[in-house]
Design a protein around this motif. Structure first.
Motif, PDB file in Angstrom:
ATOM      1  N   VAL A 205       1.717  13.937  39.518  1.00  0.00           N
ATOM      2  CA  VAL A 205       3.019  14.366  40.040  1.00  0.00           C
ATOM      3  C   VAL A 205       3.169  15.870  39.813  1.00  0.00           C
ATOM      4  O   VAL A 205       3.008  16.350  38.688  1.00  0.00           O
ATOM      5  CB  VAL A 205       4.155  13.614  39.306  1.00  0.00           C
ATOM      6  N   LYS A 206       3.473  16.567  40.880  1.00  0.00           N
ATOM      7  CA  LYS A 206       3.576  18.021  40.749  1.00  0.00           C
ATOM      8  C   LYS A 206       5.041  18.463  40.707  1.00  0.00           C
ATOM      9  O   LYS A 206       5.837  18.072  41.568  1.00  0.00           O
ATOM     10  CB  LYS A 206       2.872  18.683  41.934  1.00  0.00           C
ATOM     11  N   TYR A 207       5.355  19.253  39.717  1.00  0.00           N
ATOM     12  CA  TYR A 207       6.697  19.834  39.614  1.00  0.00           C
ATOM     13  C   TYR A 207       6.644  21.210  40.270  1.00  0.00           C
ATOM     14  O   TYR A 207       5.733  21.996  40.005  1.00  0.00           O
ATOM     15  CB  TYR A 207       7.090  19.952  38.142  1.00  0.00           C
TER      16      TYR A 207
ATOM     17  N   ILE B 224      10.490  17.768  42.125  1.00  0.00           N
ATOM     18  CA  ILE B 224       9.152  17.177  42.205  1.00  0.00           C
ATOM     19  C   ILE B 224       8.733  17.149  43.670  1.00  0.00           C
ATOM     20  O   ILE B 224       9.552  16.853  44.551  1.00  0.00           O
ATOM     21  CB  ILE B 224       9.163  15.763  41.602  1.00  0.00           C
TER      22      ILE B 224
ATOM     23  N   ASP C 135       4.524  13.529  46.213  1.00  0.00           N
ATOM     24  CA  ASP C 135       4.141  12.864  44.964  1.00  0.00           C
ATOM     25  C   ASP C 135       5.118  11.736  44.618  1.00  0.00           C
ATOM     26  O   ASP C 135       4.736  10.762  43.963  1.00  0.00           O
ATOM     27  CB  ASP C 135       4.054  13.880  43.829  1.00  0.00           C
ATOM     28  N   LEU C 136       6.361  11.872  45.071  1.00  0.00           N
ATOM     29  CA  LEU C 136       7.295  10.746  44.890  1.00  0.00           C
ATOM     30  C   LEU C 136       6.784   9.554  45.701  1.00  0.00           C
ATOM     31  O   LEU C 136       6.911   8.402  45.304  1.00  0.00           O
ATOM     32  CB  LEU C 136       8.707  11.142  45.338  1.00  0.00           C
TER      33      LEU C 136
ATOM     34  N   ILE D 120       4.214   7.737  43.785  1.00  0.00           N
ATOM     35  CA  ILE D 120       4.783   6.784  42.802  1.00  0.00           C
ATOM     36  C   ILE D 120       5.174   5.485  43.526  1.00  0.00           C
ATOM     37  O   ILE D 120       4.964   4.383  43.002  1.00  0.00           O
ATOM     38  CB  ILE D 120       5.997   7.398  42.060  1.00  0.00           C
TER      39      ILE D 120
ATOM     40  N   ALA E 226       1.924   8.192  34.715  1.00  0.00           N
ATOM     41  CA  ALA E 226       2.102   9.405  35.540  1.00  0.00           C
ATOM     42  C   ALA E 226       1.684  10.636  34.765  1.00  0.00           C
ATOM     43  O   ALA E 226       1.946  10.751  33.559  1.00  0.00           O
ATOM     44  CB  ALA E 226       3.550   9.524  35.973  1.00  0.00           C
TER      45      ALA E 226
ATOM     46  N   SER F 149       1.626  14.953  34.816  1.00  0.00           N
ATOM     47  CA  SER F 149       2.110  16.173  35.469  1.00  0.00           C
ATOM     48  C   SER F 149       1.525  17.365  34.722  1.00  0.00           C
ATOM     49  O   SER F 149       1.613  17.457  33.499  1.00  0.00           O
ATOM     50  CB  SER F 149       3.639  16.213  35.444  1.00  0.00           C
TER      51      SER F 149
ATOM     52  N   ILE G 232      10.520  11.389  36.561  1.00  0.00           N
ATOM     53  CA  ILE G 232       9.335  10.547  36.832  1.00  0.00           C
ATOM     54  C   ILE G 232       9.556   9.127  36.291  1.00  0.00           C
ATOM     55  O   ILE G 232       9.245   8.140  36.962  1.00  0.00           O
ATOM     56  CB  ILE G 232       8.055  11.181  36.233  1.00  0.00           C
TER      57      ILE G 232
ATOM     58  N   ARG H 132      11.751   7.089  38.510  1.00  0.00           N
ATOM     59  CA  ARG H 132      11.117   6.672  39.768  1.00  0.00           C
ATOM     60  C   ARG H 132      10.254   5.423  39.600  1.00  0.00           C
ATOM     61  O   ARG H 132       9.795   4.845  40.581  1.00  0.00           O
ATOM     62  CB  ARG H 132      10.243   7.808  40.308  1.00  0.00           C
TER      63      ARG H 132
ATOM     64  N   SER I 247      -0.154  17.010  47.800  1.00  0.00           N
ATOM     65  CA  SER I 247       0.222  17.256  46.412  1.00  0.00           C
ATOM     66  C   SER I 247      -0.232  18.606  45.877  1.00  0.00           C
ATOM     67  O   SER I 247       0.302  19.099  44.916  1.00  0.00           O
ATOM     68  CB  SER I 247      -0.305  16.137  45.526  1.00  0.00           C
TER      69      SER I 247
END
Lengths: 316, 237
Positions: free
Chosen positions: B9-11, B18, B22-23, B26, B42, B44, B59, B62, B104
């Motif tokens: 997951v990229k912030y 996010i 990437d959501l 999930i 997950a 990050s 995260i 989610r 991503s």
């Protein structure tokens, strides 16, 4: 310097002319590989007969791509190992990017995708590509070779002078499986990559309730239709119709953008269009700046009239 | 190999959110969890200067069962560098499935996952539109690739990339968001020493304003002009 241009499931002369133009910016000598799914290939004649003049040799690999991922990769790697090119240049189709990423990863080498500009400065190769949702362009200095590059269609010129290259054709029946099983369950119906006339359907069409008219326009023009990402996300069209960064990159003679706002994602897929005609009711829509011709008007008024005009013309 | 589903997951610090793709990853992980009952882990990777505690809460809310935040020094925007760091995480956790959002990695545009899989010598399935079956050490997925829809069977470990339209992110109810605040992530540091082994392959040397191909930008004032234009370029009904 040498370069290797790789086309996956693309046989258009325009595609190789653009890759050859990029290779000319980097190298003096080029070699080309065409990997073609046998079901979409009836004759390799044109590929073997005409190539941009800087392409010395052409290699055609006829195979079933999904069943022979390893075979295709090995074929490219063999040529990389024998020619030792500094740059391996792919087009920006999703299939090409699939092989580009696998190749670069297995060679543990540099990869720069969606390249929009190439130059050599002070002996360094600089590759420019969009970053941060296309709000800026980043200039990447290549530190090690070979570098795998995927170029964005329509960002470069075309190498027009051609000659007959030396051509080698190979066919692979089956090879070591990359996946345990691969079975194509549905083929693509849209011919967006080869169509000369494409009607682009944006969210404005959906919101104005003119979807049927837009489809009818595409039919009357003997063209194809594509769409923007929101229409795929809304479940209106399948992904095969999506034009944009992770969808189709098109090269038609004319792209007619209906109700398309011009999000960066979509714009990246239409740069190869010779001409862009936009119809939009919003004069500040970003696509206007990317159009050759535009008409500001309500699709509810424009489309029925266009359809009527073309229907009358088509009637016997 | 561990029975877990790894999701990267990229912030995005400049947007303080996010990455939406990437959501979707999930969401895909949740679909795999339903079929396999494996936990979702997950990961990050964040620049230590951009660390925001809200990332982990988001995260968790989610649907992740565990969250690992890897803090790194400032990284080059180079796919090879990102792949080496991600490789370390993959090798540490040894999940049998890893899932990435289609876009991503900002610098890779749907090429990072294949690069990583190939570097690790594991299988990659691109553009997964549906996960059909997970049993034993096998996964069966539907993928949009090579000009159509395909059914692909692969052995673990495997990397999948998924798209937003196939796994749209769902809104999270407030109650779940509040519960997520009680959970703690595992925070790990990548030491500057471990970064010295990385040889950057393509260095971001500068930025500039986009300059697209110049178009005519000519306004047409009537419908007749549209029709004339179509005729002039040989468009025939």
């Amino acid at each position: 310097m040498k370069s290797l241009v790789v086309l996956i499931n693309e046989t258009s002369l325009d595609a190789i002319k653009e890759l050859a133009a990029v290779s000319e910016l980097i190298s003096t000598e080029a070699y080309a590989i065409f990997c073609i799914d046998v079901k979409s290939m009836s004759d390799e004649g044109e590929i073997c007969n005409i190539a941009p003049s800087n392409v010395k040799e052409v290699y055609v690999l006829k195979t079933k791509l999904g069943k022979n991922v390893v075979g295709v990769l090995n074929f490219i790697k063999e040529l990389v190992s024998s020619f030792k090119p500094e740059a391996i240049i792919f087009s920006d189709s999703e299939d090409a990017k699939f092989f580009a990423s696998l190749l670069a990863g297995s060679l543990s080498t540099a990869i720069v995708t969606d390249v929009v500009d190439v130059r050599v400065a002070n002996g360094k190769l600089i590759l420019t590509k969009p970053l941060k949702e296309e709000s800026i362009w980043g200039e990447f200095e290549v530190q090690s070779f070979p570098v795998v590059i995927s170029i964005r269609s329509g960002s470069f010129g075309k190498k027009e002078d051609t000659r007959a290259p030396e051509c080698f054709v190979k066919e692979i029946e089956s090879s070591e499986g990359y996946w345990m099983e691969f079975e194509q369950t549905a083929s693509e119906k849209a011919k967006l990559q080869t169509s000369k006339i494409i009607v682009g359907i944006g969210d404005g069409v959906r919101l104005s309730g003119t979807l049927n008219e837009a489809l009818e326009l595409s039919r009357l023009l003997n063209g194809e239709f594509g769409c923007t990402r929101p229409l795929v996300e809304a479940g209106i069209f399948d992904r095969e119709r999506m034009i944009g960064l992770t969808g189709k990159k098109i090269r038609p003679k004319i792209y007619i953008a209906l109700g398309v706002s011009g999000a960066p994602f979509h714009l990246s897929g239409i740069q190869g269009a010779e001409l862009i005609l936009t119809v939009n009711k919003e004069p500040s829509a970003p696509i206007i700046k990317h159009s050759d011709f535009y008409y500001i008007g309500d699709l509810k008024e424009v489309l029925p009239k266009l359809v009527e005009f073309l229907s009358v013309k088509k009637a016997p | 190999m561990s029975k877990c589903i790894g999701v990267f997951v990229k912030y995005i610090p400049y947007l303080e959110m996010i990455n939406e793709d990437d959501l979707s990853a999930i969401e895909a992980a949740k679909a795999v969890k339903e079929l396999s009952n494996s936990p979702i882990r997950a990961f990050s990777i964040v620049n230590a200067n951009d660390f925001n505690p809200n990332i982990a809460r988001e995260i968790f809310s989610r649907g992740a069962d565990e969250v690992f935040i890897y803090r790194t020094p400032e990284l080059e925007q180079d796919i090879h560098t990102s792949a080496l760091i991600t490789k370390d995480i993959v090798e540490e956790h040894k999940c049998n499935i890893y899932i990435f959002g289609e876009m991503s990695s900002d610098t890779a545009f749907n090429c990072f996952h294949g690069y990583l899989a190939s570097m690790l010598g594991i299988t990659y399935i691109k553009n997964v539109t549906k996960v059909l079956e997970v049993s034993g050490d096998l996964i069966v997925a539907e993928s949009f690739i090579f000009g159509g829809t395909s059914r692909i069977k692969a052995k673990f470990p495997v990397i999948l990339s998924v798209s937003k339209e196939s796994f749209p992110p769902n809104p999270v109810p407030i109650k779940i968001k509040l519960e997520a605040r009680k959970k703690s992530p595992n925070i790990k540091e990548f030491s500057p020493e471990s970064m010295t082994k990385i040889n950057v392959k393509a260095r971001l040397a500068g930025v500039r304003q986009p300059s697209y191909r110049k178009r005519l930008q000519k306004e047409l004032s009537s419908l007749e002009e549209i029709i004339e234009l179509l005729k002039s370029i040989g468009v025939r009904a």
